[in-house]
Design a protein around this motif. Structure first.
Motif: not given
Length: 1013
Positions: A363-371
């Motif tokens: 999901p987008p929040p996970a992408r943002l956290q990993l980025a």
């Protein structure tokens, strides 16, 4: 709510966009927008128009055309909202967008250009329901200027700016953004331009120089956007720079540190960070600048994304494949090469990967956290690489396996505009123990409030305004092209209040004006607010909401004023006034200034508040100020008639204003300030320009002229053309009015002018008329409102001066003795403001000359000394100068060079201080003669010749025969007899023309002596 990345409508309470995964804007309390009433402001107007709309209408079905136009309008509106523009008008395929209304932003011109580029870029992607592109194109024109705009029944705007934007748009090529000169100047070097040169536009008299926006420059700091980084040495920040250097030294070999630099707009926060980076050029280090943007405050990780794109070397027309390859190379520097990591970063930069990496199934929040974690790793790894600043060189050495440790400087600019995700990531960076040898320099304006992580100690450096000396040094540093007079420099300092950005922009504006009006000083009325600062200052006022009107009322009072006077002028209920005043004080635009007093923080804020006030409102405000100053607050205007005059003039009561300016002029003269008096009197005459002809206007004009004449005589000499113009106008006006008011002193002034010009054939009849009138007054046969002693002193003084220069020494002596005998210092001191001449001192000057011409040298010397003693007692600067002239001229005629030199040198210094050019000229002539007598003829001749030049520059024509007598003596000593004969012959011809015969015998004796050798 709309996603700022893809434009899709989002549903509350979502935090991320369901379409692209971007973080949605965080709702923040918006400043209270002013009521959409009529207002004056600077605005940038964007006008865009579809290309080939007629052809499109023929090619598409009406329904498809409607959908295409709706898509186009939606695109423009979405982009306008993104950049804080206001869609004002949609007519068919033309759209007007206003930047700076109803709320100003400090960079409206920049926002407008970005919006124009975004419209051009986005128009090509519009497609119908079938996915087939519409094939639309657009032209964009932008112009910036002052307008009046507001919501009546509909939105209305007045001013040339909208028409100019439309005309500019018509000159654009498809896909082109054209801007006006003002828009380009305000936007500064943030964009690349193609200069199209002057273009004739319909409806505009002069050609307009147009520029096509070629692209956005990749500046990494706000000060660089303004062209300030590294341009000139920084002034007044030595202590702050030393603190940053100390922090840098501490982190070079240890854990990371951070420093927050706080200061209001324009104090040089980014410039300070640049100065730190410049000071490190001989040390191993790497510098990274992360720049927040005022129109990307909700763009996810915007400063980090922009850094990666710039560091990787993205070009505007790179293909996705090229962007991927550049991104991979950049990330490899920090050891990031795993496919999933690369896919995350490509997603962050919105680069299509087309199956190059495995799909991101999260999901987008996970992408943002990993980025975010990848970015922390990216910066941490950079500190373990080679000590080079250039990314290209760093990359080359990386591939050669060079991995020596080095410190890292990260400048994070303008945190007050940071997006929430970037702020979270900044906290992570400051908290990570992996980020060694790194100094964070954070910059922000007052109002930025954030609790940094406990483990991250972030001390604050607060920037202060420059002091007067530093400000003056900065102006001098900026004035490399045009030297500004001291008055202009003082004006810049008074308006800019020590803020470097304001100093820079005001100096540039003054230099532009000086380039046109070379050599002229600038009065405060001649300068407004630089257009490059108007948006910034207007934004601050707009954020006040209803309190903006109170700020405008305060601006009518000036930079400092009593609180109770503001309350009386504002005419608000007590609670409303208190609430709005508290809001103004909380904003920092108004400051307490002693008990019961308020002050605008900056003069430019005051000017902007006044400039944005409607003309009718200004008139009403000044009218209320006049009522207060003539009533309850009369004590404030006591002894300050110019204050009432100022408000009367701006209340359109020019005749009353002129009367008070006359009072102010007379008051300044009585205080020994002729320069200030002249300015008051000229302002009074200027105020009368808009008053209809009539007896009342003529009476006031005559009063002003009758005082301005003597004032001009003091400042510029009785032979000056300016003095003559004033006296001729006054005399003509006097003759035209019933009763011929002020006839006697005005006639005296006109006669004095002709005397100074050695026009004795015109001066003598006027002098004889004065004497006839004076005798009639003394006998009681005539009453002109002039006391008998005044009339006789003035008339005899004038007749005596003329008789002396005509060579009628005995007659001159009789007139001057009669004048001086009537003089009483205490009684006649009141005559000085009328004639700007003390007849006891000036009369003794010429009485001494007349005695000398009659062979009575001792009496001459005594009268000169008496004049000097009397002048010292009266303390009238102009009269004291005359007494010095009396003594050094008599000393020359008595062949006493030492005495002459002493008085001449004293006169040069004294007259330079007070600005009496003819006194300086005559004193240098005599000083030159005395210097030659002391054995330095070459030096003496040079001084004498410069004195003659100064004398002639004032318009004086008399006395020049005497000067040539002194010059001939020096020329003879130097063996330059032929030159002496030529100059004597010129003066003999002059005597034939003007009949100034007093020094004819001396010239003839010198002519004979030189001819015989």
């Amino acid at each position: 709510m709309f996603c700022t990345q893809c434009g899709v409508r989002a549903m509350a309470p979502s935090r991320f966009c369901g379409q692209c995964g971007a973080r949605l804007p965080v709702p923040v309390p918006a400043p209270e927008a002013p009521a959409r009433e009529i207002s004056r402001r600077q605005m940038t107007v964007l006008f865009c128009d579809l290309v080939g709309s007629t052809t499109l209408a023929e090619a598409l079905d009406a329904e498809d055309l409607f959908e295409a136009l709706r898509a186009y309008h939606t695109l423009v509106k979405r982009i306008a909202v993104r950049f804080n523009g206001h869609v004002a008008k949609v007519v068919g395929d033309g759209v007007d967008v206003y930047f700076g209304y109803p709320m100003a932003n400090e960079d409206d011109a920049v926002r407008a250009i970005h919006a124009g580029l975004a419209i051009v870029e986005g128009i090509g992607s519009l497609a119908g329901p079938d996915g087939k592109p519409y094939g639309l194109g657009v032209r964009v024109g932008l112009a910036t200027g002052r307008v009046t705009v507001g919501q009546t029944d509909t939105l209305a705007i007045a001013g040339a700016t909208p028409n100019l934007a439309a005309r500019i748009q018509a000159e654009a090529q498809p896909g082109q953004v054209l801007v006006s000169p003002v828009t380009r100047r305000i936007a500064g070097p943030q964009f690349d331009y193609d200069d199209l040169g002057p273009v004739a536009l319909k409806g505009f008299a002069d050609p307009v120089r147009l520029s096509a926006v070629a692209g956005v420059k990749g500046f990494n700091s706000r000060s660089a956007w303004r062209g300030r980084d590294g341009a000139l040495p920084m002034i007044g920040r030595e202590r702050e720079l030393a603190r940053l250097r100390q922090a840098w030294e501490a982190c070079r070999h240890g854990p990371g540190e951070a420093v927050l630099v706080m200061g209001e707009a324009g104090l040089g926060k980014s410039r300070l960070a640049t100065a730190l980076a410049e000071s490190l050029h001989d040390e191993p280090h790497l510098v990274i600048r992360l720049q927040c943007s005022p129109f990307h405050t909700n763009s996810v990780l915007y400063p980090f994304v922009q850094h990666l794109m710039a560091a990787a070397g993205f070009a505007r027309h790179d293909s996705p494949q090229a962007q991927i390859e550049k991104l991979e190379a950049q990330l490899a520097i920090a050891g990031i090469s795993e496919p999933q990591d690369l896919a995350l970063m490509a997603s962050l930069l919105d680069i299509p990967v087309d199956g190059r990496y495995p799909p991101l199934e999260m999901p987008p929040p996970a992408r943002l956290q990993l980025a975010g974690e990848l970015l922390v790793r990216y910066f941490a790894e950079l500190t373990s690489q080679v000590p080079m600043v250039s990314t290209e060189a760093l990359l080359a050495l990386y591939f050669r396996g060079v991995t020596r440790s080095k410190p890292l400087l990260i400048v994070f600019d303008d945190l007050h505009w940071i997006d929430p995700s970037s702020l979270e990531l900044l906290d992570k960076l400051l908290s990570t123990a992996r980020l060694q040898h790194t100094l964070f320099v954070l910059t922000a304006r007052p109002g930025f409030e954030h609790r940094f992580p406990p483990q991250a100690r972030v001390p604050t450096i607060e920037l202060r305004r420059l002091d007067a000396g530093q400000s003056r040094q900065m102006v001098a540093q900026l004035c490399h092209a045009i030297d500004l007079p001291a008055s202009s420099v003082d004006l810049i300092l008074s308006k800019t209040d020590g803020i470097p950005l304001f100093i820079e922009e005001m100096t540039r504006m003054v230099q532009d004006v000086q380039g046109v009006r070379s050599g002229l000083g600038l009065g405060s009325a001649g300068l407004g607010v630089p257009d490059t600062l108007l948006d910034l200052l207007t934004e601050r006022l707009d954020r006040l909401g209803p309190a903006k009107a109170l700020a405008q009322a305060a601006a009518a009072l000036g930079q400092t004023f009593p609180t109770d006077l503001l309350a009386a002028v504002a005419q608000l209920p007590a609670t409303t006034f208190e609430d709005q005043l508290n809001r103004l004080l909380a904003s920092g635009l108004l400051l307490p200034h002693g008990p019961g007093q308020l002050k605008f923080k900056h003069a430019l804020v005051e000017n902007t508040a006044y400039d944005t006030t409607l003309l009718k409102t200004r008139v009403a405000l000044h009218g209320r100020v006049v009522e207060c100053l003539q009533g309850e607050f009369a004590a404030l205007a006591q002894g300050a008639p110019e204050l009432l005059a100022h408000h009367l003039a701006r209340a359109n009561r020019a005749l009353e204003a002129a009367r008070y300016l006359l009072q102010a002029g007379v008051q300044s003269l009585q205080g020994g300030a002729p320069r200030e008096a002249a300015e008051h009197l000229k302002a009074g005459l200027q105020a009368l320009q808009g008053v209809a002809e009539g007896p009342a206007r003529a009476e006031v004009e005559l009063g002003l002229l009758s005082v301005l004449g003597p004032t001009t005589m003091v400042l510029m000499g009785p032979g000056s053309a300016q003095f003559g113009e004033v006296q001729k106008r006054a005399h003509a006006l006097c003759q035209s009015l019933p009763g011929k008011p002020r006839q006697f002193p005005i006639t005296y002034g006109l006669c004095l002018y002709h005397w100074g010009r050695a026009e004795f054939d015109q001066a003598l009849p006027l002098a004889q008329q004065l004497l006839h009138t004076a005798n009639a007054i003394e006998c009681g046969e005539l009453d002109l409102g002039v006391a008998p002693h005044e009339a006789v002193m003035a008339a005899c003084n004038m007749n005596g001066m003329i008789a002396f220069h005509r060579g009628e020494s005995v007659q001159a002596l009789a007139h001057l003795q009669r004048s001086v005998s009537l003089y009483q210092p205490e009684r006649d001191a009141a005559l000085y403001p009328v004639y700007l001449m003390d007849f006891g001192i000036f009369g003794r000057f010429y009485l001494a000359l007349a005695h000398m011409a009659c062979g009575e040298a001792e009496a001459a010397q005594q009268h000169a000394l008496d004049a000097y003693t009397l002048a010292q007692r009266l303390n009238q600067p102009h009269s004291l100068g005359f007494s010095m002239l009396a003594n050094f001229n008599i000393a020359v005629m008595r062949q006493e060079p030492e005495v002459a030199l002493r008085f001449a040198e004293q006169c040069v210094g004294f007259s330079t201080q007070f600005g009496f050019p003819e006194f300086i000229g005559m004193a240098r002539i005599v000083r030159g003669w005395a210097t030659a007598r002391r054995g330095q003829p070459e030096q003496g001749l040079a001084d004498l010749e410069e004195g003659v030049r100064l004398w002639q520059s004032t318009g004086f024509e008399n006395w020049q025969t005497w000067f040539v007598c002194l010059k001939a003596e020096i020329l003879a000593e130097l063996g330059r007899r032929e030159q002496a004969v030529l100059e004597i012959d010129e003066q003999l011809e002059r005597i034939q023309r003007n009949q100034e015969r007093q020094f004819l015998p001396q010239l003839q004796r010198w002519r004979a002596a030189l001819a015989t050798g």
